[in-house]
Design a protein around this motif. Structure first.
Motif, short mmCIF file in Angstrom:
data_model
loop_
_atom_site.label_atom_id
_atom_site.label_comp_id
_atom_site.label_asym_id
_atom_site.label_seq_id
_atom_site.Cartn_x
_atom_site.Cartn_y
_atom_site.Cartn_z
N MET A 1 -49.11 52.61 103.61
CA MET A 1 -48.07 52.25 102.65
C MET A 1 -48.66 51.90 101.29
N PHE A 2 -49.70 51.03 101.28
CA PHE A 2 -50.40 50.69 100.05
C PHE A 2 -51.90 50.93 100.26
N PRO A 3 -52.33 52.18 100.43
CA PRO A 3 -53.75 52.43 100.69
C PRO A 3 -54.68 51.94 99.59
N HIS A 4 -54.21 52.04 98.34
CA HIS A 4 -55.06 51.66 97.21
C HIS A 4 -54.35 50.62 96.36
N VAL A 5 -54.88 49.41 96.36
CA VAL A 5 -54.30 48.30 95.59
C VAL A 5 -55.22 47.98 94.42
N MET A 6 -54.63 47.86 93.25
CA MET A 6 -55.37 47.41 92.07
C MET A 6 -55.00 45.96 91.78
N LYS B 1 -50.45 46.38 105.74
CA LYS B 1 -49.64 47.43 105.11
C LYS B 1 -50.50 48.63 104.74
N GLY B 2 -51.69 48.72 105.36
CA GLY B 2 -52.51 49.92 105.20
C GLY B 2 -53.49 49.90 104.06
N VAL B 3 -53.81 48.73 103.50
CA VAL B 3 -54.75 48.67 102.38
C VAL B 3 -56.15 49.06 102.86
N LYS B 4 -56.75 50.03 102.17
CA LYS B 4 -58.11 50.46 102.47
C LYS B 4 -59.02 50.36 101.25
N VAL C 1 -53.47 54.67 92.29
CA VAL C 1 -53.17 53.32 92.78
C VAL C 1 -51.75 53.30 93.36
N ASP C 2 -51.56 52.64 94.50
CA ASP C 2 -50.26 52.57 95.16
C ASP C 2 -49.52 51.27 94.86
N LEU C 3 -50.25 50.23 94.44
CA LEU C 3 -49.63 48.94 94.16
C LEU C 3 -50.53 48.17 93.21
N ILE C 4 -49.93 47.58 92.17
CA ILE C 4 -50.65 46.68 91.27
C ILE C 4 -50.30 45.25 91.65
N LEU C 5 -51.32 44.43 91.81
CA LEU C 5 -51.12 43.02 92.17
C LEU C 5 -51.60 42.18 90.99
N ILE C 6 -50.68 41.36 90.46
CA ILE C 6 -51.02 40.55 89.29
C ILE C 6 -50.42 39.17 89.42
N GLY C 7 -51.13 38.18 88.96
CA GLY C 7 -50.65 36.80 89.00
C GLY C 7 -50.51 36.22 87.61
N CYS C 8 -50.22 34.92 87.58
CA CYS C 8 -50.08 34.21 86.32
C CYS C 8 -51.42 34.16 85.61
N GLN C 9 -51.45 34.50 84.33
CA GLN C 9 -52.66 34.38 83.54
C GLN C 9 -52.77 32.96 83.01
N GLY C 10 -53.79 32.27 83.43
CA GLY C 10 -53.94 30.86 83.07
C GLY C 10 -53.15 29.98 84.00
N GLN C 11 -52.77 28.81 83.53
CA GLN C 11 -52.12 27.83 84.38
C GLN C 11 -50.68 27.57 83.98
N GLU D 1 -35.19 51.15 96.68
CA GLU D 1 -34.56 51.18 98.01
C GLU D 1 -35.47 51.87 99.02
N ARG D 2 -36.18 52.91 98.59
CA ARG D 2 -37.09 53.59 99.51
C ARG D 2 -38.27 52.69 99.90
N LEU D 3 -38.79 51.94 98.92
CA LEU D 3 -39.88 51.02 99.24
C LEU D 3 -39.38 49.92 100.18
N PHE D 4 -38.18 49.42 99.90
CA PHE D 4 -37.57 48.42 100.78
C PHE D 4 -37.44 48.96 102.20
N HIS D 5 -37.01 50.20 102.33
CA HIS D 5 -36.89 50.83 103.65
C HIS D 5 -38.24 50.85 104.36
N SER D 6 -39.31 51.19 103.62
CA SER D 6 -40.64 51.26 104.21
C SER D 6 -41.16 49.90 104.66
N LEU D 7 -40.83 48.87 103.88
CA LEU D 7 -41.34 47.52 104.17
C LEU D 7 -40.48 46.75 105.16
#
Length: 268
Positions: free
Chosen positions: A1-6, A28-31, A95-105, A159-165
């Motif tokens: 589903m998300f083989p390549h995560v950035m 979820k298949g991260v490699k 890339v299949d998914l970008i993962l990002i958080g809050c920059q700073g506090q 909706e398709r991603l929701f279906h997969s997850l």
């Protein structure tokens, strides 16, 4: 589903949360994992060769636990406008998914107003997982996933991603905000039919048409279900795109007690 995560790296307190999230996403298949740091023109540290070498060393140190899990790790450091370079890297490296958080506090509001995350949401062709850092739950639960849809063609990607997850979650909920129906030219019966069609494809799906101002209605409903993840689509034409990515995405991220995935309409 998300083989390549950035993962968009900024060496902030967000990293431990992003690392934990990535480890949980292994199911979820991260490699492959790409750790990408962009030196902003606003950065106090110049993009000298020595500084870049130090940043690579920091990425290597952060990645050691991921290496120990057997994941294939790639490192990348560049200089320029972060949102543009992150979107470009994701598009050109499969890339299949970008993962990002809050920059700073800062709070979500401080992160999103003119920030890399919201700018990236406008540019990316890859689903963007926004991981909040403060005032939210960070458990390992994958109990409830919520889809916020408006039935548009662009939202079908979400909706398709929701279906997969969905099958990875115990509870699955699809929401349509009633206030969007008239605005977008749909009737209440069309919304019910759309949700019924979703339920025919996704077992044990709860469907809800919520009243009230659409941004707050979605937040309230998602929080009432104790959502662990909200999936929302980027809209296809300019008015809806601005509506959702401008105020609604910001409102969701400030008001929801869980991560949000923004799915661009170009995603295939």
């Amino acid at each position: 589903m998300f083989p390549h995560v950035m993962i968009a790296m900024d060496f902030s307190p967000a990293w431990p949360l992003l690392e934990q999230r990535l480890i949980r996403l292994r199911s979820k298949g991260v490699k492959r994992v790409s750790l990408v740091h962009i030196i902003s023109p606003k950065s106090a540290a110049p993009s000298t060769e020595q500084n870049i070498e130090q940043l690579y060393a920091q990425l290597l140190a952060h990645a050691q636990p991921l290496n120990d899990l057997g994941l294939d790790i790639t490192y990348h450091v560049d200089a320029g406008k972060p949102s543009e370079l992150l979107a470009d890297y994701a598009e050109h490296h499969d890339v299949d998914l970008i993962l990002i958080g809050c920059q700073g506090q800062g709070r979500w509001q401080e992160m999103l107003l003119g920030s890399t995350a919201l700018n990236l949401a406008h540019l990316t062709r890859v689903p963007l997982w926004l991981e909040p850092v403060t005032n939210v739950k960070h458990g390992s639960s994958y109990t409830t996933v919520v889809l916020a849809t408006d039935m548009s063609a662009a939202a079908s990607k979400a909706e398709r991603l929701f279906h997969s997850l969905a099958l990875h979650f115990q509870h699955r909920v699809a929401i349509i905000a009633e206030s969007l129906l008239e605005t977008d030219g749909y009737g209440f019966e069309e919304a019910q039919l759309h949700l019924t069609a979703l339920a025919a494809r996704i077992p044990k799906l709860d469907t809800v048409i919520v009243a009230g101002e659409f941004k707050q209605a979605i937040i309230n409903e998602a929080n009432a279900w104790h959502a662990d993840l909200i999936i929302v689509g980027q809209q296809g034409h300019s008015r809806l795109r601005e509506r959702l990515l401008g105020s609604t995405a910001k409102a969701l991220l400030e008001g929801a007690a869980c991560p949000v995935i923004l799915v661009p309409s170009q995603h295939t």
